[in-house]
Motif scaffolding. Structure first.
Motif, PDB file in Angstrom:
ATOM      1  N   LEU A   1       5.449 -11.636  12.067  1.00 23.19           N
ATOM      2  CA  LEU A   1       4.927 -11.080  10.925  1.00 23.19           C
ATOM      3  C   LEU A   1       5.074 -12.008   9.921  1.00 23.19           C
ATOM      4  O   LEU A   1       4.179 -12.231   8.851  1.00 23.19           O
ATOM      5  N   VAL A   2       6.402 -12.641   9.380  1.00 23.54           N
ATOM      6  CA  VAL A   2       6.350 -13.305   8.326  1.00 23.54           C
ATOM      7  C   VAL A   2       5.870 -14.803   8.710  1.00 23.54           C
ATOM      8  O   VAL A   2       5.215 -15.564   7.896  1.00 23.54           O
TER       9      VAL A   2
ATOM     10  N   ALA B   1       2.279 -12.100   6.663  1.00 23.05           N
ATOM     11  CA  ALA B   1       1.967 -10.837   6.360  1.00 23.05           C
ATOM     12  C   ALA B   1       2.123 -10.764   4.638  1.00 23.05           C
ATOM     13  O   ALA B   1       3.185 -11.543   4.079  1.00 23.05           O
ATOM     14  N   LYS B   2       1.190 -10.126   4.124  1.00 25.13           N
ATOM     15  CA  LYS B   2       1.071  -9.849   2.640  1.00 25.13           C
ATOM     16  C   LYS B   2       1.277  -8.471   2.227  1.00 25.13           C
ATOM     17  O   LYS B   2       0.813  -7.527   3.178  1.00 25.13           O
ATOM     18  N   LEU B   3       1.919  -8.209   1.005  1.00 24.79           N
ATOM     19  CA  LEU B   3       2.044  -6.804   0.771  1.00 24.79           C
ATOM     20  C   LEU B   3       0.921  -5.960   0.669  1.00 24.79           C
ATOM     21  O   LEU B   3      -0.224  -6.487   0.341  1.00 24.79           O
ATOM     22  N   GLY B   4       0.816  -4.979   1.133  1.00 28.82           N
ATOM     23  CA  GLY B   4      -0.182  -4.166   1.197  1.00 28.82           C
ATOM     24  C   GLY B   4      -1.314  -4.045   2.472  1.00 28.82           C
ATOM     25  O   GLY B   4      -2.236  -3.379   2.699  1.00 28.82           O
TER      26      GLY B   4
ATOM     27  N   GLY C   1       6.644  -3.831   2.972  1.00 30.81           N
ATOM     28  CA  GLY C   1       5.670  -3.217   2.127  1.00 30.81           C
ATOM     29  C   GLY C   1       4.109  -3.400   2.853  1.00 30.81           C
ATOM     30  O   GLY C   1       2.986  -3.378   1.946  1.00 30.81           O
ATOM     31  N   LEU C   2       4.069  -3.177   4.062  1.00 31.47           N
ATOM     32  CA  LEU C   2       2.914  -3.188   4.939  1.00 31.47           C
ATOM     33  C   LEU C   2       2.613  -1.686   5.037  1.00 31.47           C
ATOM     34  O   LEU C   2       3.464  -0.999   5.174  1.00 31.47           O
ATOM     35  N   ASN C   3       1.106  -1.533   5.458  1.00 34.09           N
ATOM     36  CA  ASN C   3       0.677  -0.108   5.760  1.00 34.09           C
ATOM     37  C   ASN C   3       0.754  -0.293   7.512  1.00 34.09           C
ATOM     38  O   ASN C   3       0.174  -1.247   7.955  1.00 34.09           O
ATOM     39  N   VAL C   4       1.352   0.742   8.202  1.00 34.73           N
ATOM     40  CA  VAL C   4       1.440   0.588   9.593  1.00 34.73           C
ATOM     41  C   VAL C   4       0.774   1.688  10.471  1.00 34.73           C
ATOM     42  O   VAL C   4       0.939   2.753  10.094  1.00 34.73           O
TER      43      VAL C   4
END
Length: 333
Positions: free
Chosen positions: A135-136, A141-144, A168-171
């Motif tokens: 993810l990183v 991955a970016k916030l949101g 801070g992601l939507n899953v």
């Protein structure tokens, strides 16, 4: 020492035997670990059944990830005798982690945090460290952003959900039946799609306003790859993790990568830079200490119950299975 080993492929309860074998000797960059606890994962069952690409011939000594105490450190191993470490093991050379002792490679080993139990530590490397790489380090991955997790109830999928929420992601998670949906929501999934209840890609696009998922985290493989490609956003990132739904990684044709405008990457905790490793240790340690992430453990089994635990894999487990091999304290060879 005692170790679980299979001389032929077959059903785990039929072929896996507890045998006496020699204690392995560490070479350069390796250490001998006294195993405290071992992660039991679907690849271990696949090894025994002859379906795992890294174990083409028996004998099979399953157990890919352990937490243990360094008993003997070979030249160049990064941690001293007495240190508790989390490590992948050289199972392809007969030193699997479902044994009293195993070999640890210094390339992928990390120190186990003092506030982390053996049961949590045994599964931490192959779950959260892999998720952090995916993810990183790889997907950036970016916030949101929206993450689609294929196979949300497995050990790798469920921890990806938890880490994504901490970041801070939507899953959106997928499950095979309604009984598993509640478990994914407990891990923090914002939405859960039950496979077979309509088009997965249409449901993902409906949940994202037509855009699609920014990142796909694929622990399943071939059975869902085509639907996932239809569900990913333009410019999205497809992260290959595993193949719980088959016997090999999915094949994604370059033409489809081109036409979908996406990038495809993979994630392994053993394939990262020293800086990436150190960053992951720091960030994941902080998130664990703050209670924002934890490994969801379905069951901890005794060393004697390993064959029965392996039989449970493949659909009847939510989260991780862990085998308790020994307890902290002196342990003579």
């Amino acid at each position: 020492m005692k170790a679980w080993r299979a001389e032929t492929f077959g059903k785990p309860s039929d072929v896996l035997k507890l045998v006496d074998i020699d204690v392995p000797v560490p070479g350069p960059g390796e250490a001998l670990l006294r195993v405290l606890a071992t992660n039991i994962g679907l690849p271990d069952r696949m090894m025994l059944e002859g379906r795992y690409f890294l174990t083409p011939t028996p004998p099979v000594t399953p157990g890919q990830e352990v937490v243990g105490i360094v008993e003997v450190a070979g030249p160049g191993y990064p941690f001293p005798v007495g240190r508790r470490v989390i490590s992948g093991v050289n199972f392809t050379a007969g030193s699997g982690g479902l044994a009293e002792y195993c070999l640890s490679s210094g390339d992928g080993a990390v120190t186990a945090a003092d506030d982390m139990s053996d049961e949590q530590a045994a599964s931490f490397l192959g779950t959260y460290h892999v998720a952090y790489v995916g993810l990183v380090n790889r997907a950036r991955a970016k916030l949101g952003e929206t993450l689609l997790v294929l196979g949300g109830t497995g050990g790798t999928g469920s921890t990806a959900i938890r880490l994504a929420k901490a970041l801070g992601l939507n899953v959106i998670a997928t499950v095979r039946d309604a009984k598993k949906a509640a478990f994914c929501r407990e891990q923090g999934a914002d939405h859960v799609i039950e496979l077979g209840t309509g088009s997965m890609s249409e449901q993902v696009r409906a949940l994202t306003g037509g855009k699609g998922a920014d990142i796909v985290y694929d622990t399943v493989g071939s059975p869902l790859v085509e639907q996932a490609l239809d569900a990913i956003a333009i410019g999205g990132r497809y992260v290959l993790i595993g193949f719980a739904g088959g016997s090999d990684f999915p094949k994604i044709e370059p033409f489809k990568i081109l036409m979908h405008g996406i990038s495809v990457t993979g994630a392994l905790h053993s394939v990262r830079t020293p800086d990436e490793r150190d960053e992951a240790i720091t960030v994941l340690g902080r998130l664990f200490s703050e209670g924002k992430i934890t490994v969801p453990i379905d069951r901890v089994v005794s060393f004697a119950d390993v064959p029965e635990a392996l039989e449970r894999l493949g659909g009847g487990v939510n989260g991780k299975l862990v085998a308790r091999v020994s307890h902290p304290g002196p342990g003579p060879l």
